[in-house]
Design an enzyme around this catalytic site. Sequence first.
Site, mmCIF file in Angstrom:
data_model
loop_
_atom_site.group_PDB
_atom_site.id
_atom_site.type_symbol
_atom_site.label_atom_id
_atom_site.label_comp_id
_atom_site.label_asym_id
_atom_site.label_seq_id
_atom_site.Cartn_x
_atom_site.Cartn_y
_atom_site.Cartn_z
ATOM 1 N N GLU A 257 0.810 -1.136 -0.071
ATOM 2 C CA GLU A 257 -0.056 -0.104 0.012
ATOM 3 C C GLU A 257 0.788 1.143 0.151
ATOM 4 O O GLU A 257 1.736 1.326 0.597
ATOM 5 C CB GLU A 257 -1.000 0.125 1.329
ATOM 6 C CG GLU A 257 -1.533 1.405 1.237
ATOM 7 C CD GLU A 257 -2.747 1.150 2.209
ATOM 8 O OE1 GLU A 257 -2.980 0.356 3.138
ATOM 9 O OE2 GLU A 257 -3.689 2.179 2.078
ATOM 10 N N CYS A 459 -6.742 1.001 2.448
ATOM 11 C CA CYS A 459 -7.575 2.188 2.128
ATOM 12 C C CYS A 459 -7.230 2.887 0.972
ATOM 13 O O CYS A 459 -8.185 3.688 0.265
ATOM 14 C CB CYS A 459 -7.375 3.083 3.377
ATOM 15 S SG CYS A 459 -8.002 2.214 4.736
ATOM 16 N N ASN A 587 -12.528 -3.335 0.152
ATOM 17 C CA ASN A 587 -11.681 -3.425 1.196
ATOM 18 C C ASN A 587 -12.197 -2.840 2.545
ATOM 19 O O ASN A 587 -12.703 -2.045 2.816
ATOM 20 C CB ASN A 587 -10.501 -2.226 0.776
ATOM 21 C CG ASN A 587 -9.375 -2.194 1.955
ATOM 22 O OD1 ASN A 587 -8.632 -3.269 2.316
ATOM 23 N ND2 ASN A 587 -9.330 -1.052 2.642
ATOM 24 N N GLU A 588 -12.362 -4.048 3.539
ATOM 25 C CA GLU A 588 -12.616 -3.717 4.647
ATOM 26 C C GLU A 588 -13.967 -2.874 4.972
ATOM 27 O O GLU A 588 -13.867 -1.902 5.719
ATOM 28 C CB GLU A 588 -11.887 -3.429 5.734
ATOM 29 C CG GLU A 588 -10.736 -2.360 5.521
ATOM 30 C CD GLU A 588 -9.827 -2.026 6.595
ATOM 31 O OE1 GLU A 588 -9.693 -1.076 7.231
ATOM 32 O OE2 GLU A 588 -9.163 -3.308 7.299
HETATM 33 O O1 AHR Z 1 -2.686 -1.399 6.564
HETATM 34 C C1 AHR Z 1 -3.108 -0.214 7.082
HETATM 35 C C2 AHR Z 1 -4.619 -0.038 6.577
HETATM 36 O O2 AHR Z 1 -5.249 -0.942 7.649
HETATM 37 C C3 AHR Z 1 -5.021 -0.282 5.406
HETATM 38 O O3 AHR Z 1 -5.007 0.569 4.350
HETATM 39 C C4 AHR Z 1 -6.598 -0.519 5.886
HETATM 40 O O4 AHR Z 1 -6.961 -1.481 4.801
HETATM 41 C C5 AHR Z 1 -6.516 -0.990 7.129
HETATM 42 O O5 AHR Z 1 -7.479 -0.342 7.996
#
Ligand code: AHR
Length: 861
Positions: A257, A459, A587-588
């Site tokens: 990320e 995120c 994503n979550e």
């Molecule tokens: O890994 C850091 C963050 O943690 C990621 O962006 C998100 O998906 C999670 O909340």
Amino acid sequence: MKKYVILLLLLGSCFQLFANEPDSVYLFSYATTKNAGHNGLHFAWSMDGKDWKSIGPEMGFVSSDFGAWGSQKRMLTPYLTQDDKGTWHAVWSLNETEPSIAHAASADLVHWKRQSYPVVSKGNCVNPEIRFDGASKQFMLTWENSVDHKMYGCETKDFKTYSATHSIDAAARLNDRQSVILPEGSSIGQIHRVAWSQVALLQKTVESKRYWETLNDERTADDAVRFANLQPLEASLTIQTGASKPISDLLTGVFFEDINYAADGGLYAELIENRDFEYTLSDKDGHDRSWTSKHSWSLEGSGTTFTIDTVSPIHPNNPHFAVLNTTQAGAGLVNSGWEGIVLKKGEKYNFSMFVKLLSSSGGGVTISLVGKDSSVLATVLTRGFSRKWEKMSYVLTSNADVTDAKLVIKPLVSGVLGLDMISLFPQNTFMGRKNGLRKDLAQTIADIHPRFIRFPGGCVSHGDGLGNIYRWKNTIGLLEARKPQRNLWNYHQTAGLGYQEFFQYCEDIGAQPLPVIAAGVPCQNSHVGGPGQQGGVPMCEMDQYVQDVLDLIEWANGDAKTTKWGKIRAQNGHPKPFNLKYVGIGNEDLITDVFEERFTMIFNAVKAKHPEITVIGTVGPFYEGTDYEEGWALASKLQVPMVDEHYYESPGWFINHQDFYDKYDRTKSKVYLGEYAAHLPGRPNNLETALAEALYMTTLERNGDVVSMASYAPMLAKEGHTQWTPDMIFFNNFEVKPTTGYQVQKLYGQNAGDQYLSNSLTVSTRDDKACKRIASSVVRDSKTGDLMVKMVNLLPVSVKTQVKLDAFGNFAPKAERSVLTGKPDGRNLKPVVDEIGVSADFTCELPAYSFTVMRLKNVEK
Ligand code: AHR
């Protein structure tokens, strides 16, 4: 699930023990005003309605999911009612301004379904009430609007569609909120009459939570007390070489990320910061006044002015450029790199820039790399420029090793120049790729031997607000035409490291590409353009959004000659398909109706057009709770082949949840554990966290028939620029500092198998807490026939282990052994590698606090 089994057992025993319980009692529902209303729905109970006992007391049975964490997710003035089937419905006010009411339902007040936030008001919604009308079988919602000081109401049968909002009389409201004196003070809420079993369930839920909190809080710091009398142990590991089950051959991968400056200034090898002059105040929410188009650039000397213009840029996606107006030569435009430019003696650097002459006359410039001591490390003289944007490229060779050089561009004569996309790129990138990756970092990741790379987040995939969703099409092709944007971690994303480079890197290291695409909703913590994730891509734009996902698959896999996006990939320099097999959608995310509608559209479209692609769904940010339950239910309903689970938990959690996947239903979706890490207070990455992860990873291998992939998160962090810790690999401009946790990932990646062998471990103690801290996993790589034995000892004493194989086969008599050990707070530890004699029955000493991997080499193949 285990928790609920324990709960039921506890409940059962409680009913037997206390036969003279009341049939019904009073239940008080309320929210505290503490913590700005963030603590959720609370309960208290009473026999007589006067003497109240809190349940918890600080226990929120459901919290608001509305808006961004921190400022939002508040529950004000909750109000509960039951429908004709006994289902509880809660409504609450979200904040002082929102025109929406929040709703959630629950059968038992413990497990809550997804929330919705219908916009029902023209002002705000204060003190909402809800009531079920048995005759019309609908719910009547009412509230006060403190903007116009009137009362309003509307009706719904299903909490999906609502009647028009209408004015109501105050008399139409129940106004039955009451003030009750609790042990902690008085609170305002509602009094209900409920069966005693309801209160017992709430109480047992609290007890169970507290029980697990105690276990999850276990740390090595308490080992001196916890294991005060523990002596070195003996263990026996019996391996049945003939009894194996197939497991995923993709288990260990990495999560990339762009967080902590992982891309620009990190893995992406560009040495010039803000090369595109596109930094803007909004990248950092306006908190840094220096974060403008001029960031990292300055003018040294006099006779020249440096301004920013946007008229006739190189490309509309890249609107800002520098203008140097020289009346007398001598001054230079300076870029300081990412807090200094690292150069290596004798190495070549590709310099390029777009330039155009904005005056009728003007000449060339010198481009120099200059050390802190003003020594010129490399220099080149350009030719003159034309009146059109032109890309100029030169190669500079450094005459010294430095870590803090700067780039200086000096006009030689008077005139006005436009400059943009000023780039300095080492030729020595990973695999020598142009526009490639920083060699040392890319190699450190490759050394894990990751079977897949997830990108671009986290995120970052779904962005801060709809406008910030990561759009893959903006990140391929010519660099000057890519669309930079704000990084939701509060900096700038050039998109220089884009989908093209991610796919290339995957190919270069033999990892499966795993792009994760927003499910048509932004990050649930969005604070730009609306409240969190409650808005999605407008439905009228969803067809195009879905098409973009299909286009990605065609871009990755389509024929270079016959498909539109395959041709574009070929034009981008990669005629061969990338062989994409997995796509993550979401994503979550909060699992809401907004999410479900969009996810389903994307999922169905990919399934129909590309049945060969495995879609990975999402089940929220935690290992339990509404999004986890609703996400799994949706995945089961749609038969999503795999889901992405995330959890960042304490080492104690990982120690005490080793059976998490043992009980997963093998007929449902497979699991991608997309983000996990052990978190201690202060967030170190040390031996304690690494061993907790290693211990848990033995369970991932054991459950490799249902867990298909796993990736520690986040992966990269630039020192001095972290938004999140712990991370797996720290770095600065010239050094890479792998953590202790990195070594665990690498040992797993380098010693992976595709068959899990039955093995049983017995330990010479009946102390359950000690037994839980020793774990084993045995896998075989069917290609080589090698057998990998992994053993974790998270105890302060050594464990002498007798390893017994029912058949020794053709293994070499000496196995490679890697042992990672030290003090629990040890950081940046490395495993010690040696050889150990192995046979059908051999002994291996597991040092205190250690992770041991033995690779038994098959010499037959
Ligand atoms: O890994 C850091 C963050 O943690 C990621 O962006 C998100 O998906 C999670 O909340």
